[in-house]
Design a protein around this motif. Structure first.
Motif, PDB file in Angstrom:
ATOM      1  N   LEU A  29      11.720  -8.690   0.947  1.00 15.21           N
ATOM      2  CA  LEU A  29      10.687  -8.215   1.863  1.00 15.21           C
ATOM      3  C   LEU A  29       9.803  -9.362   2.351  1.00 15.21           C
ATOM      4  CD1 LEU A  29       9.418  -4.882   0.263  1.00 15.21           C
ATOM      5  CD2 LEU A  29      10.795  -5.160   2.332  1.00 15.21           C
ATOM      6  N   PHE A  30       9.747  -9.529   3.659  1.00 14.94           N
ATOM      7  CA  PHE A  30       8.732 -10.340   4.325  1.00 14.94           C
ATOM      8  C   PHE A  30       7.911  -9.356   5.140  1.00 14.94           C
ATOM      9  CE2 PHE A  30      11.919 -13.519   3.474  1.00 14.94           C
ATOM     10  CZ  PHE A  30      11.223 -14.711   3.314  1.00 14.94           C
ATOM     11  N   GLY A  31       6.621  -9.328   4.900  1.00 18.25           N
ATOM     12  CA  GLY A  31       5.834  -8.356   5.645  1.00 18.25           C
ATOM     13  C   GLY A  31       4.352  -8.522   5.406  1.00 18.25           C
ATOM     14  N   ILE A  32       3.599  -7.478   5.728  1.00 20.97           N
ATOM     15  CA  ILE A  32       2.139  -7.548   5.704  1.00 20.97           C
ATOM     16  C   ILE A  32       1.592  -6.296   5.045  1.00 20.97           C
ATOM     17  CG2 ILE A  32       2.088  -8.943   7.813  1.00 20.97           C
ATOM     18  CD1 ILE A  32       1.264  -6.390   9.324  1.00 20.97           C
ATOM     19  N   ASP A  33       0.276  -6.274   4.890  1.00 22.38           N
ATOM     20  CA  ASP A  33      -0.419  -5.074   4.430  1.00 22.38           C
ATOM     21  C   ASP A  33      -1.520  -4.751   5.429  1.00 22.38           C
ATOM     22  OD1 ASP A  33      -1.324  -2.934   2.963  1.00 22.38           O
ATOM     23  OD2 ASP A  33      -2.517  -4.137   1.597  1.00 22.38           O
ATOM     24  N   ILE A  34      -1.571  -3.518   5.856  1.00 22.11           N
ATOM     25  CA  ILE A  34      -2.629  -3.019   6.728  1.00 22.11           C
ATOM     26  C   ILE A  34      -3.204  -1.777   6.061  1.00 22.11           C
ATOM     27  CG2 ILE A  34      -3.178  -2.040   8.996  1.00 22.11           C
ATOM     28  CD1 ILE A  34      -0.880  -3.650  10.157  1.00 22.11           C
ATOM     29  N   PRO A  35      -4.530  -1.678   5.924  1.00 27.06           N
ATOM     30  CA  PRO A  35      -5.118  -0.547   5.201  1.00 27.06           C
ATOM     31  C   PRO A  35      -4.713   0.810   5.745  1.00 27.06           C
ATOM     32  CG  PRO A  35      -6.765  -2.232   5.605  1.00 27.06           C
ATOM     33  CD  PRO A  35      -5.551  -2.633   6.379  1.00 27.06           C
ATOM     34  N   ASN A  36      -4.736   0.955   7.061  1.00 26.05           N
ATOM     35  CA  ASN A  36      -4.457   2.260   7.658  1.00 26.05           C
ATOM     36  C   ASN A  36      -3.355   2.134   8.700  1.00 26.05           C
ATOM     37  OD1 ASN A  36      -6.701   3.705   6.324  1.00 26.05           O
ATOM     38  ND2 ASN A  36      -7.976   2.362   7.582  1.00 26.05           N
ATOM     39  N   TYR A  37      -2.283   2.863   8.490  1.00 31.73           N
ATOM     40  CA  TYR A  37      -1.208   2.904   9.473  1.00 31.73           C
ATOM     41  C   TYR A  37      -0.588   4.293   9.421  1.00 31.73           C
ATOM     42  CZ  TYR A  37       1.855   2.220   5.423  1.00 31.73           C
ATOM     43  OH  TYR A  37       2.496   2.364   4.212  1.00 31.73           O
ATOM     44  N   ASP A  38       0.084   4.658  10.492  1.00 29.33           N
ATOM     45  CA  ASP A  38       0.662   5.994  10.614  1.00 29.33           C
ATOM     46  C   ASP A  38       2.092   5.980  10.105  1.00 29.33           C
ATOM     47  OD1 ASP A  38       1.560   8.486  11.280  1.00 29.33           O
ATOM     48  OD2 ASP A  38       0.776   8.443  13.340  1.00 29.33           O
ATOM     49  N   ARG A  39       2.314   6.588   8.937  1.00 28.49           N
ATOM     50  CA  ARG A  39       3.659   6.615   8.367  1.00 28.49           C
ATOM     51  C   ARG A  39       4.626   7.427   9.216  1.00 28.49           C
ATOM     52  NH1 ARG A  39       3.190   6.730   1.795  1.00 28.49           N
ATOM     53  NH2 ARG A  39       1.425   5.324   1.606  1.00 28.49           N
ATOM     54  N   THR A  48      -2.160 -10.248   2.484  1.00 31.03           N
ATOM     55  CA  THR A  48      -0.872  -9.578   2.634  1.00 31.03           C
ATOM     56  C   THR A  48      -0.445  -8.864   1.350  1.00 31.03           C
ATOM     57  OG1 THR A  48       0.246 -11.658   2.089  1.00 31.03           O
ATOM     58  CG2 THR A  48      -0.046 -11.131   4.424  1.00 31.03           C
ATOM     59  N   ASP A  49      -1.068  -9.188   0.225  1.00 32.37           N
ATOM     60  CA  ASP A  49      -0.811  -8.477  -1.027  1.00 32.37           C
ATOM     61  C   ASP A  49      -2.013  -7.622  -1.423  1.00 32.37           C
ATOM     62  OD1 ASP A  49       1.834  -9.341  -1.636  1.00 32.37           O
ATOM     63  OD2 ASP A  49       1.046 -11.313  -2.124  1.00 32.37           O
ATOM     64  N   ALA A  50      -2.771  -7.200  -0.421  1.00 33.67           N
ATOM     65  CA  ALA A  50      -4.024  -6.481  -0.676  1.00 33.67           C
ATOM     66  C   ALA A  50      -3.809  -5.170  -1.423  1.00 33.67           C
ATOM     67  CB  ALA A  50      -4.766  -6.238   0.637  1.00 33.67           C
ATOM     68  N   TRP A  51      -2.658  -4.503  -1.203  1.00 35.00           N
ATOM     69  CA  TRP A  51      -2.436  -3.231  -1.898  1.00 35.00           C
ATOM     70  C   TRP A  51      -2.584  -3.408  -3.397  1.00 35.00           C
ATOM     71  CZ3 TRP A  51       0.577  -1.307  -5.765  1.00 35.00           C
ATOM     72  CH2 TRP A  51       0.619   0.085  -5.906  1.00 35.00           C
TER      73      TRP A  51
END
Length: 369
Positions: free
Chosen positions: A241-251, A291-294
């Motif tokens: 996985l290469f990616g990001i973290d965003i607090p709010n997104y629409d699944r 990016t690892d905020a979760w």
């Protein structure tokens, strides 16, 4: 989740301690740097800089890849960490200038390129060499039994709650795609015997002292250790996985979720229970980026809500310990507006270990004399 054990499994078990460790690229870099003359790509590590030089030297991609263009610009500006790359990816997504499908295509290309890089860097010859070094120096046992000696502090809640006949149940979340950490932590027959005594089933000696001691306390106890790869492994390139973290997104929106690591790795389903059940968290070799905020947000919640939980952060360099706590708090993007009082509670439950070489007890590489 952490499995709960009782005296049907360990005869004299009195208490179980769940310890959750998060290990980032700093660990792989330290291993590869120490043995830089023994690897195929001599002198190279899994660093952002070395990967960039690898794909550039062998002309493995082009400026048609948006990420590679961004990487070139970042390198020109002196950015040299994977957190810089991930932040750049986050910027590209949030800018909303590039189609998500195009970004996803370019991320997929980077998955394959990084898998190729790792397979050349960490080949079988090197794994055999490292395997022998770990066994000879008993590094797995050193990490699990002696890590509290790194703290040099008077007390922690965790240490004062340990005793004889306790089970130390470690789960390591390996954010690297290689198996170097798995190799390091494997409890082979030279370091561990599941039933070392004839008339007792205790199999581990734990050292609860803060800092080195001439007359250390030793608990006769039990140990378990497991490793999880939440972001994939090098032998399955499409799992990386290469990616990001965003607090709010629409699944429910296909495009919004395409590059969200927590969505594809199913953090909530697979890993949240570990955080809820952990008594002690340890972070090693991670940049503490957004990016690892979760993970950082979930640990923050546990430190705030659960009275006995604590966090140990290992950070390479000579940074001020309070600034490292600030860095952790800044990575908790869902708690940016949390109260000062709550942040103080969390801060007071964080212990920091700074180091400039690889001689720490926890995941160190100090060779036996």
């Amino acid at each position: 989740m952490f499995k709960e054990y009782d005296q049907s499994m360990f005869q004299e078990l009195k208490k179980q301690h769940n310890i959750m460790a998060l290990v980032g690229n700093g660990f792989d870099i330290s291993v590869l740097y120490k043995y830089k003359n023994d690897i195929k790509l001599k002198g190279k590590t899994t660093s952002y800089k070395d990967f960039y030089e690898y794909i550039t030297y062998f002309n493995l991609t082009s400026d048609q890849n948006i990420l590679y263009r961004k990487m070139k610009n970042d390198r020109a500006e002196g950015k040299e960490n994977w957190s810089d790359f991930e932040n750049s990816l986050r910027e590209l997504v949030l800018e909303n200038k590039n189609p998500i499908k195009t970004l996803e295509r370019d991320v997929d290309e980077f998955q394959n390129l990084f898998a190729r890089f790792l397979n050349e860097l960490v080949d079988l010859d090197f794994l055999y060499k490292f395997n022998d070094e770990v066994k000879e120096n008993k590094w797995a046992n050193q990490t699990l039994a002696h890590f509290l000696e790194d703290l040099n502090e008077t007390a922690t809640s965790f240490a004062t709650n340990t005793d004889h006949y306790h089970l130390f149940n470690f789960v390591f979340f390996n954010f690297n795609y290689t198996f170097l950490l798995d190799n390091y932590l494997y409890l082979d027959k030279f370091q561990f015997d599941p039933h070392v005594f004839k008339n007792a089933d205790r199999n581990f000696s734990f050292y609860p002292n803060m800092g080195p001691s001439n007359n250390p306390t030793v608990w006769s106890s039990y140990v378990l250790c497991n490793v999880i790869h939440p972001h994939g492994i090098q032998n399955i390139p499409r799992s990386m996985l290469f990616g990001i973290d965003i607090p709010n997104y629409d699944r429910g929106q296909d495009l919004e979720k395409r590059l969200i690591k927590s969505y594809w790795a199913q953090y909530d389903v697979k890993y949240k229970s570990y955080i809820d059940q952990a008594e002690l968290f340890i972070i090693f070799g991670m940049s503490l980026g957004k990016t690892d905020a979760w993970w950082m947000d979930a640990i923050y919640d546990s430190l705030l809500i659960n009275r006995g939980t604590e966090l140990i952060i290992y950070m390479f360099g000579n940074s001020d310990k309070e600034s490292i706590k600030d860095l952790f708090l800044s990575s908790c993007i869902r708690h940016e507006n949390n109260s000062v009082d709550n942040k103080k509670i969390v801060r007071n439950k964080i212990h920091v270990v700074t180091f400039t070489d690889n001689t720490t007890n926890f995941l160190g590489l100090k060779e036996l004399a």
